[in-house]
Scaffold this motif. Structure first.
Motif, PDB file in Angstrom:
ATOM      1  N   SER A 198     -26.026 -11.085  24.165  1.00 54.51           N
ATOM      2  CA  SER A 198     -27.185 -10.399  23.364  1.00 54.51           C
ATOM      3  C   SER A 198     -26.840  -8.926  23.348  1.00 54.51           C
ATOM      4  O   SER A 198     -27.740  -8.281  22.671  1.00 54.51           O
ATOM      5  N   VAL A 199     -25.758  -8.317  23.641  1.00 54.50           N
ATOM      6  CA  VAL A 199     -25.286  -6.939  23.296  1.00 54.50           C
ATOM      7  C   VAL A 199     -25.195  -6.708  21.965  1.00 54.50           C
ATOM      8  O   VAL A 199     -24.005  -7.300  21.392  1.00 54.50           O
ATOM      9  N   SER A 200     -25.958  -5.839  21.472  1.00 48.96           N
ATOM     10  CA  SER A 200     -25.718  -5.507  19.904  1.00 48.96           C
ATOM     11  C   SER A 200     -24.645  -4.299  19.852  1.00 48.96           C
ATOM     12  O   SER A 200     -24.436  -3.500  20.771  1.00 48.96           O
ATOM     13  N   GLU A 201     -24.301  -4.266  18.542  1.00 48.54           N
ATOM     14  CA  GLU A 201     -23.680  -2.868  18.042  1.00 48.54           C
ATOM     15  C   GLU A 201     -24.407  -1.710  18.397  1.00 48.54           C
ATOM     16  O   GLU A 201     -24.083  -0.664  18.786  1.00 48.54           O
ATOM     17  N   ARG A 202     -25.704  -1.716  18.349  1.00 47.72           N
ATOM     18  CA  ARG A 202     -26.744  -0.793  18.524  1.00 47.72           C
ATOM     19  C   ARG A 202     -26.706  -0.331  19.999  1.00 47.72           C
ATOM     20  O   ARG A 202     -26.579   0.752  20.368  1.00 47.72           O
ATOM     21  N   ALA A 203     -26.573  -1.356  20.813  1.00 51.40           N
ATOM     22  CA  ALA A 203     -26.644  -1.179  22.268  1.00 51.40           C
ATOM     23  C   ALA A 203     -25.556  -0.059  22.595  1.00 51.40           C
ATOM     24  O   ALA A 203     -25.267   0.608  23.573  1.00 51.40           O
ATOM     25  N   VAL A 204     -24.096  -0.588  22.160  1.00 54.26           N
ATOM     26  CA  VAL A 204     -23.215   0.055  22.203  1.00 54.26           C
ATOM     27  C   VAL A 204     -23.037   1.664  21.903  1.00 54.26           C
ATOM     28  O   VAL A 204     -22.958   2.641  22.410  1.00 54.26           O
ATOM     29  N   ASP A 205     -23.928   1.734  20.601  1.00 57.40           N
ATOM     30  CA  ASP A 205     -24.149   3.132  20.283  1.00 57.40           C
ATOM     31  C   ASP A 205     -24.960   3.940  21.233  1.00 57.40           C
ATOM     32  O   ASP A 205     -24.623   5.355  21.504  1.00 57.40           O
ATOM     33  N   THR A 206     -26.034   3.316  21.594  1.00 55.56           N
ATOM     34  CA  THR A 206     -27.130   3.912  22.313  1.00 55.56           C
ATOM     35  C   THR A 206     -26.359   4.418  23.500  1.00 55.56           C
ATOM     36  O   THR A 206     -26.712   5.470  24.352  1.00 55.56           O
ATOM     37  N   ASN A 207     -25.557   3.671  24.485  1.00 49.85           N
ATOM     38  CA  ASN A 207     -24.935   3.749  25.673  1.00 49.85           C
ATOM     39  C   ASN A 207     -23.762   5.031  25.672  1.00 49.85           C
ATOM     40  O   ASN A 207     -23.884   5.763  26.327  1.00 49.85           O
ATOM     41  N   ILE A 208     -23.196   5.045  24.419  1.00 49.72           N
ATOM     42  CA  ILE A 208     -22.297   6.073  24.052  1.00 49.72           C
ATOM     43  C   ILE A 208     -22.992   7.436  23.893  1.00 49.72           C
ATOM     44  O   ILE A 208     -22.726   8.372  24.568  1.00 49.72           O
ATOM     45  N   SER A 209     -24.176   7.324  23.320  1.00 50.52           N
ATOM     46  CA  SER A 209     -24.874   8.543  22.941  1.00 50.52           C
ATOM     47  C   SER A 209     -25.330   9.022  24.244  1.00 50.52           C
ATOM     48  O   SER A 209     -25.382  10.426  24.674  1.00 50.52           O
ATOM     49  N   ARG A 210     -26.081   8.211  25.222  1.00 54.14           N
ATOM     50  CA  ARG A 210     -26.351   8.815  26.647  1.00 54.14           C
ATOM     51  C   ARG A 210     -25.214   9.260  27.625  1.00 54.14           C
ATOM     52  O   ARG A 210     -25.402  10.184  28.001  1.00 54.14           O
ATOM     53  N   LEU A 211     -24.075   8.573  27.274  1.00 51.69           N
ATOM     54  CA  LEU A 211     -22.895   8.947  28.168  1.00 51.69           C
ATOM     55  C   LEU A 211     -22.351  10.389  27.662  1.00 51.69           C
ATOM     56  O   LEU A 211     -22.354  11.341  28.384  1.00 51.69           O
ATOM     57  N   ARG A 212     -22.601  10.547  26.303  1.00 51.37           N
ATOM     58  CA  ARG A 212     -22.273  11.982  25.838  1.00 51.37           C
ATOM     59  C   ARG A 212     -23.006  13.221  26.327  1.00 51.37           C
ATOM     60  O   ARG A 212     -22.513  14.156  26.749  1.00 51.37           O
ATOM     61  N   LYS A 213     -24.455  12.730  26.443  1.00 58.58           N
ATOM     62  CA  LYS A 213     -25.368  13.821  26.972  1.00 58.58           C
ATOM     63  C   LYS A 213     -25.048  14.022  28.393  1.00 58.58           C
ATOM     64  O   LYS A 213     -25.205  15.110  28.867  1.00 58.58           O
ATOM     65  N   LYS A 214     -24.809  13.049  29.172  1.00 55.04           N
ATOM     66  CA  LYS A 214     -24.506  13.197  30.806  1.00 55.04           C
ATOM     67  C   LYS A 214     -23.339  13.898  31.093  1.00 55.04           C
ATOM     68  O   LYS A 214     -23.291  14.739  32.048  1.00 55.04           O
ATOM     69  N   ILE A 215     -22.312  13.817  30.145  1.00 54.41           N
ATOM     70  CA  ILE A 215     -21.167  14.442  30.641  1.00 54.41           C
ATOM     71  C   ILE A 215     -20.973  15.943  30.032  1.00 54.41           C
ATOM     72  O   ILE A 215     -20.044  16.531  30.245  1.00 54.41           O
ATOM     73  N   GLY A 216     -21.994  16.405  29.588  1.00 60.48           N
ATOM     74  CA  GLY A 216     -22.134  17.759  29.069  1.00 60.48           C
ATOM     75  C   GLY A 216     -20.985  18.004  27.920  1.00 60.48           C
ATOM     76  O   GLY A 216     -20.910  17.631  26.912  1.00 60.48           O
TER      77      GLY A 216
END
Length: 234
Positions: A198-216
């Motif tokens: 059920s994991v979409s390409e959009r989910a990949v983008d969203t998780n990478i966007s959150r990761l970017r923010k968390k690692i400053g």
């Protein structure tokens, strides 16, 4: 000399002045640097975290005995990982068990041969160095960004970063293969369960966007190139 390093320094904490002088001479002749003190309070003031190993006599000093010194070291983040060995006239089974339960790497009853003590110290230091190498093999670093695969932790400037399991796995993939790009399907197979369709390409983008923010500031190293995908670029 075999089993020693010019960087290995020892701290001996013992009330017996004659024993201290003898051991200092022996360990110095074996290639170690050894400092001595005669009570727990002085030992703490000598910054035991700067030593490779601490030898602790149980001592009868009411101010701070050996067990109390060991307890203080284990509670202090600067010294909790410093190996220590108890040396003591007390040699009952209960004494030895209590010493090992207190976190000692070894317990050596007095009297002992100095050759045996040196061999025990070498053994503890060798074991700790092997553990440290195994631990380091599980760590990946880029500047002050560190991911520990064994512990499942990420730190920046030694401060923990709270990542989800998915974010952690994505970052591990990127740091393991820096300067390479991965398409969304590869990232999805790496960071999500294989049977999760059920994991979409959009989910990949969203998780990478959150990761970017968390690692400053390191978020800018995660680059998206059209036709190539995402990668961690130095």
């Amino acid at each position: 000399m075999s089993g020693t390093s010019e960087n290995d320094s020892l701290l001996l904490v013992d009330e017996d002045l004659m024993s201290c002088e003898l051991l200092q001479y022996k360990f110095t002749s074996e290639g170690y640097a050894m400092d001595i003190c005669h009570n727990g309070t002085d030992a703490l003031s000598m910054l035991p975290g700067n030593y490779s190993l601490v030898l602790i006599d149980l001592m009868s000093n009411d101010e701070m005995n050996g067990f109390q010194l060991a307890s203080r070291m284990r509670r202090n983040p600067d010294t909790y990982n410093v190996p220590f060995i108890f040396v003591s006239q007390k040699a009952s089974e209960d004494d030895i068990v209590n010493g090992l339960d207190a976190g000692a790497d070894d317990y050596i009853p007095k009297p002992f041969s100095t050759r045996e003590l040196v061999a025990r110290v070498k053994s503890v230091l060798r074991r700790r160095k092997m553990m440290s190498k195994r631990r380091m093999s599980n760590r990946m670093r880029y500047e002050n960004l560190v991911i520990d695969l064994g512990l499942g932790t990420v730190t920046i400037d030694e401060q923990p970063i709270n990542l989800s399991r998915t974010e952690f796995l994505i970052l591990a993939l990127f740091l393991r293969h820096r300067n390479q790009f991965f398409d969304r399907n590869t990232i999805r197979n790496e960071a999500w369960d294989a049977d999760d369709t059920s994991v979409s390409e959009r989910a990949v983008d969203t998780n990478i966007s959150r990761l970017r923010k968390k690692i400053g500031v390191y978020g800018r190293n995660i680059v998206n190139r059209q036709g190539l995908g995402y990668g961690f670029i130095e």
